[in-house]
Structure formats: structure tokens, C-alpha cells
Design an enzyme around this catalytic site. Structure first.
Site, PDB file in Angstrom:
ATOM      1  N   HIS A 185       0.831  -1.203   0.000  1.00 56.53           N
ATOM      2  CA  HIS A 185       0.000   0.000   0.000  1.00 56.53           C
ATOM      3  C   HIS A 185       0.874   1.265   0.000  1.00 56.53           C
ATOM      4  O   HIS A 185       0.838   2.068   0.934  1.00 56.53           O
ATOM      5  CB  HIS A 185      -0.937  -0.001   1.217  1.00 56.53           C
ATOM      6  CG  HIS A 185      -2.370   0.299   0.867  1.00 56.53           C
ATOM      7  ND1 HIS A 185      -3.160  -0.580   0.169  1.00 56.53           N
ATOM      8  CD2 HIS A 185      -3.152   1.383   1.098  1.00 56.53           C
ATOM      9  CE1 HIS A 185      -4.363  -0.064  -0.001  1.00 56.53           C
ATOM     10  NE2 HIS A 185      -4.389   1.133   0.550  1.00 56.53           N
ATOM     11  N   THR A 194      -3.926   2.179  -9.319  1.00 56.54           N
ATOM     12  CA  THR A 194      -2.564   2.142  -9.857  1.00 56.54           C
ATOM     13  C   THR A 194      -2.094   0.719 -10.128  1.00 56.54           C
ATOM     14  O   THR A 194      -1.490   0.445 -11.164  1.00 56.54           O
ATOM     15  CB  THR A 194      -1.595   2.835  -8.882  1.00 56.54           C
ATOM     16  OG1 THR A 194      -2.053   4.171  -8.670  1.00 56.54           O
ATOM     17  CG2 THR A 194      -0.179   2.852  -9.434  1.00 56.54           C
ATOM     18  N   ARG A 196      -4.025  -1.899 -10.646  1.00 54.05           N
ATOM     19  CA  ARG A 196      -4.829  -2.528 -11.704  1.00 54.05           C
ATOM     20  C   ARG A 196      -4.386  -2.021 -13.082  1.00 54.05           C
ATOM     21  O   ARG A 196      -4.644  -2.637 -14.097  1.00 54.05           O
ATOM     22  CB  ARG A 196      -6.327  -2.318 -11.441  1.00 54.05           C
ATOM     23  CG  ARG A 196      -6.828  -3.117 -10.222  1.00 54.05           C
ATOM     24  CD  ARG A 196      -8.345  -3.089 -10.081  1.00 54.05           C
ATOM     25  NE  ARG A 196      -8.871  -1.778  -9.761  1.00 54.05           N
ATOM     26  CZ  ARG A 196      -9.027  -1.288  -8.520  1.00 54.05           C
ATOM     27  NH1 ARG A 196      -8.680  -2.013  -7.471  1.00 54.05           N
ATOM     28  NH2 ARG A 196      -9.510  -0.079  -8.332  1.00 54.05           N
ATOM     29  N   TYR A 222     -11.893  -8.673  -2.952  1.00 53.70           N
ATOM     30  CA  TYR A 222     -11.421  -8.382  -1.593  1.00 53.70           C
ATOM     31  C   TYR A 222     -11.180  -9.661  -0.799  1.00 53.70           C
ATOM     32  O   TYR A 222     -10.212  -9.750  -0.036  1.00 53.70           O
ATOM     33  CB  TYR A 222     -12.426  -7.483  -0.858  1.00 53.70           C
ATOM     34  CG  TYR A 222     -12.435  -6.057  -1.367  1.00 53.70           C
ATOM     35  CD1 TYR A 222     -11.476  -5.612  -2.267  1.00 53.70           C
ATOM     36  CD2 TYR A 222     -13.405  -5.155  -0.955  1.00 53.70           C
ATOM     37  CE1 TYR A 222     -11.489  -4.313  -2.742  1.00 53.70           C
ATOM     38  CE2 TYR A 222     -13.423  -3.840  -1.418  1.00 53.70           C
ATOM     39  CZ  TYR A 222     -12.459  -3.433  -2.322  1.00 53.70           C
ATOM     40  OH  TYR A 222     -12.459  -2.153  -2.789  1.00 53.70           O
TER      41      TYR A 222
HETATM   42  N1  LIG Z   1      -7.998  -7.075   2.333  1.00 51.66           N
HETATM   43  C1  LIG Z   1      -7.160  -6.463   1.526  1.00 51.66           C
HETATM   44  N2  LIG Z   1      -5.869  -6.816   1.479  1.00 51.66           N
HETATM   45  C2  LIG Z   1      -5.012  -6.214   0.648  1.00 51.66           C
HETATM   46  N3  LIG Z   1      -5.360  -5.230  -0.185  1.00 51.66           N
HETATM   47  C3  LIG Z   1      -6.625  -4.838  -0.187  1.00 51.66           C
HETATM   48  C4  LIG Z   1      -7.579  -5.417   0.668  1.00 51.66           C
HETATM   49  N4  LIG Z   1      -8.769  -4.822   0.459  1.00 51.66           N
HETATM   50  C5  LIG Z   1      -8.554  -3.907  -0.496  1.00 51.66           C
HETATM   51  N5  LIG Z   1      -7.273  -3.903  -0.889  1.00 51.66           N
HETATM   52  C6  LIG Z   1      -6.650  -3.111  -1.954  1.00 51.66           C
HETATM   53  O1  LIG Z   1      -6.623  -1.765  -1.587  1.00 51.66           O
HETATM   54  C7  LIG Z   1      -7.212  -1.003  -2.637  1.00 51.66           C
HETATM   55  C8  LIG Z   1      -7.812   0.257  -2.047  1.00 51.66           C
HETATM   56  O2  LIG Z   1      -6.772   1.150  -1.804  1.00 51.66           O
HETATM   57  P1  LIG Z   1      -6.868   2.692  -2.180  1.00 51.66           P
HETATM   58  O3  LIG Z   1      -8.093   3.314  -1.627  1.00 51.66           O
HETATM   59  O4  LIG Z   1      -5.564   3.351  -1.925  1.00 51.66           O
HETATM   60  O5  LIG Z   1      -6.991   2.570  -3.754  1.00 51.66           O
HETATM   61  P2  LIG Z   1      -8.011   3.336  -4.665  1.00 51.66           P
HETATM   62  O6  LIG Z   1      -7.549   3.172  -6.088  1.00 51.66           O
HETATM   63  O7  LIG Z   1      -8.255   4.723  -4.200  1.00 51.66           O
HETATM   64  O8  LIG Z   1      -9.306   2.587  -4.377  1.00 51.66           O
HETATM   65  P3  LIG Z   1      -9.737   1.180  -4.828  1.00 51.66           P
HETATM   66  O9  LIG Z   1      -8.766   0.288  -5.174  1.00 51.66           O
HETATM   67  O10 LIG Z   1     -10.826   0.779  -3.915  1.00 51.66           O
HETATM   68  O11 LIG Z   1      -9.915   1.356  -6.159  1.00 51.66           O
HETATM   69  C9  LIG Z   1      -8.220  -1.972  -3.251  1.00 51.66           C
HETATM   70  O12 LIG Z   1      -8.551  -1.704  -4.575  1.00 51.66           O
HETATM   71  C10 LIG Z   1      -7.477  -3.256  -3.205  1.00 51.66           C
HETATM   72  O13 LIG Z   1      -6.617  -3.405  -4.313  1.00 51.66           O
END
Ligand SMILES: Nc1ncnc2c1ncn2[C@@H]1O[C@H](COP(=O)(O)OP(=O)(O)OP(=O)(O)O)[C@@H](O)[C@H]1O
Ligand SMILES: [Mg+2]
Length: 317
Positions: A185, A194, A196, A222
């Protein structure tokens, strides 16, 4: 160092083989007309933007995403931020294509650049920058590492991907990269979007189309990440394989001489001469055992795919 339980491998060998065969078929056959290729690429880009942003919470529909991108309109009732997210993701895809080539080697600067584009004009103070503080992921079964470890961990992950000490195939590499990066993270926000994007550099550099994680699979996604946090990649690999197979099929179906005959499973099993029931075939489809894909609520496969699987199984016994 990187906890990876590889017991999924045996079960997935056939799936991997099938995906590589499909890629091969794409690469070896007559190239699609440029017009057709451009159309597919454009519609996939829109889908990619819609799904990835939608997982993140963006409320634009697929159709709205398309109109914003293709017609430059703004959608009434949607925030400026949501419009930025749409345009930003689209620009990030363009950027990704611009740095991609057959010999592409993963670099942290590219991950930062993609992140910079994703958060541009939205959170400019964080765009393209590693986090310098703690974060939590709602619903996750772990707390991401301390901020002072992030930079080294990212470097280590990139080193792991580029040296590939476990001899993972491209699909496994993209999957492990996907999970490990969101586990680290590295950013305050935008981690999901990012990764994806950037994981697809690893798939597309060797001729695969992008794997698009669907909004509809968010819950599964998730769960798969939580499982991977414990070192078990079973669900994550399955999700990635299904995403990849879906886009492979989109290209294959566009080939003029394709003989894929996909039908709804419910239609196949209700034919008078059907040998197997709905539940069994659906299970094979969901678990990746047969060549199948989901469109909306329905699973599609072909009689040939079922026959192939059964023949293979007989041979093994
Ligand atoms: N249980 C988990 N363990 C590891 N990573 C996770 C978990 N749940 C979610 N994530 C990852 O964290 C991301 C969310 O992080 P963040 O909010 O920084 O990204 P975002 O691009 O703003 O939002 P999102 O991915 O929800 O698109 C999720 O998309 C997923 O890839
Ligand atoms: Mg977020």
C-alpha cells in the site's frame, strides 16, 4: 521473504495452458483489421476505466464513462472529482501503452508516473508520491507496513518481479505483483487503481490483452486479497485468470475465422442430449476447470469445452 504458497499450481496448470494457447492463437493468426483492433482496444479501455474507478467508488455508469470520454460531456449530478477520475484513468491507460514494448522491464518510476496521472488535479499533493504516514484498509485482515519501509519494499518487489526467482509464469507474476503492491500500500490513496493499471504492463508486454477486474467481482476480489495476505493465492489466481480469459475471448471472438460457439450453460444443459447437469457444469465454469466466461449473470461455455474437459479427465484416470 515473500510468502507465496504455490500449492494452487497443479490445479491451475490446465487453465494456464489454455490461456497461453489462446494468446498463441491470437498472435499466430492473421492480424485483425486495424479498424477492428482499434474498436476493441477503445471499448476495452472504457471498460477498464469504468470498472477500476467503480471498484474505487466512482458512481459513473459504463455508458456515462463512455460519453464523458468520447464526447467530452459532463454528467449532471456527478462531481468534478468523478469526472477527473474518469479522464485521469483514461490518460493513464494511454501512458501505459506509450511505455509498453515487448522487452518492457518494470520500473518504480513507471508505477509512480501512473499513480501521478491517476490522482492528478484530485490530490495533487500526493500524486506520484509514496506515502509518508500510516494507512489502514477497511475490511482488511492486516495493517499495511510502516511508511518508512515502503520505499525499500517497493524496490524489493520490483526486484522480485524482474529476477523472478520462483520462475513464475506471466499470469502468476502479474497476480503476485498485484497483491504484494496493495499489501505494501505504497500510497495514501489510489493504490488499487494504480496496481490494476501497472500489473497489466506485465501481461501486455508478452502479448496478453489487459486483465480487467470487474466491479461485479469486487467482493470476490477483496476476499481473494485477504486470502493472499495469508500467503494463499488460490482465489487471486482464479480471479486474474478469469479476467484475462474474458478479454482474450473478446479478441478471439472478433477474428473472422473463429469457430467459438459459446452458449449459455442453462441452454446447453437443457438440450435433450445433454450429458451433464447445470450444477456440475456451472461449478466447472466457476472454478476455471472448463473454458467459460461470465457475462452479466450468466455463464457461457461451449460443448467443445465440456467435451475437451471430459476427455482430458478420462485420460488422466
Ligand atoms: N484485504 C485487503 N488486502 C489487501 N489489499 C486490499 C484489501 N482490500 C482492499 N485492498 C486493496 O486496496 C485497494 C484500495 O486502496 P486505495 O483506496 O488506496 O486505492 P483506490 O484506487 O483509491 O481505491 P480502490 O482500489 O478501492 O480502487 C483496493 O482496490 C485493493 O486493491
Ligand atoms: Mg481510495
Amino acid at each position: 521473504m515473500w510468502n507465496i504458497d504455490m500449492t494452487y499450481r497443479e490445479e491451475f496448470q490446465e487453465v494456464f495452458d489454455r490461456l497461453y494457447e489462446k494468446k498463441q492463437l491470437l498472435q499466430s493468426s492473421r492480424p485483425l483489421p486495424t479498424m477492428a483492433l482499434n474498436k476493441i482496444r477503445e471499448s476495452l479501455s472504457i471498460e477498464w476505466t469504468y470498472n477500476s474507478n467503480s471498484i474505487e467508488g466512482n458512481t459513473l455508469s459504463l455508458r456515462e464513462t463512455q460519453m464523458v470520454l468520447q464526447e467530452g460531456i459532463t454528467v449532471k449530478g456527478k462531481s468534478l472529482r468523478e469526472h477527473f477520475e474518469t479522464h485521469n484513468h483514461d490518460k493513464a491507460i494511454d501512458y501505459l501503452f506509450s511505455i509498453l514494448n515487448d522487452n518492457y522491464i518494470l520500473r518504480s518510476i513507471d508505477i509512480l508516473s501512473l499513480h501521478g496521472l491517476v490522482l492528478r488535479s484530485i490530490e495533487d499533493e500526493f500524486a506520484g508520491r509514496l506515502r509518508n504516514g500510516g494507512v489502514r484498509i477497511t475490511g482488511a485482515n492486516f495493517v499495511p507496513p510502516n511508511a518508512n519501509k515502503v520505499s525499500d519494499l517497493v524496490d524489493e518487489l520490483i526486484q522480485f518481479i524482474n529476477t523472478n526467482p520462483l520462475q513464475l509464469n506471466d499470469i502468476e507474476l502479474a497476480t503476485v505483483f498485484h497483491h504484494k503492491l496493495v499489501w505494501i500500500h505504497p500510497f495514501f490513496d489510489g493504490n488499487g487503481r494504480t496496481v490494476r493499471l501497472s500489473m497489466n504492463l506485465l501481461l501486455m508486454r508478452c502479448g496478453f490483452p489487459p486483465a480487467i477486474i470487474l466491479k461485479n467481482d469486487r467482493k470476490k476480489y477483496y476476499e481473494a486479497l485477504n486470502q493472499a495476505n495469508n500467503g494463499n493465492y488460490q482465489k487471486m489466481i482464479l480471479l486474474m485468470c478469469q479476467a484475462l480469459e474474458r478479454t482474450l475471448n473478446i479478441y478471439l471472438n472478433a477474428m473472422p475465422d473463429n469457430d467459438n460457439d459459446y452458449q449459455k450453460i442453462s441452454d446447453i444443459v437443457s438440450e435433450p442430449d445433454a450429458l451433464y447437469g447445470q450444477e456440475y457444469i456451472s461449478l466447472l465454469a466457476r472454478t476455471g476447470k472448463i473454458d467459460a466466461y461470465k457475462e452479466g449473470r450468466n455463464w457461457y461455455t461451449s460443448k467443445l469445452a465440456i467435451e475437451n474437459y471430459m476427455a482430458n479427465r478420462k485420460r488422466k484416470r
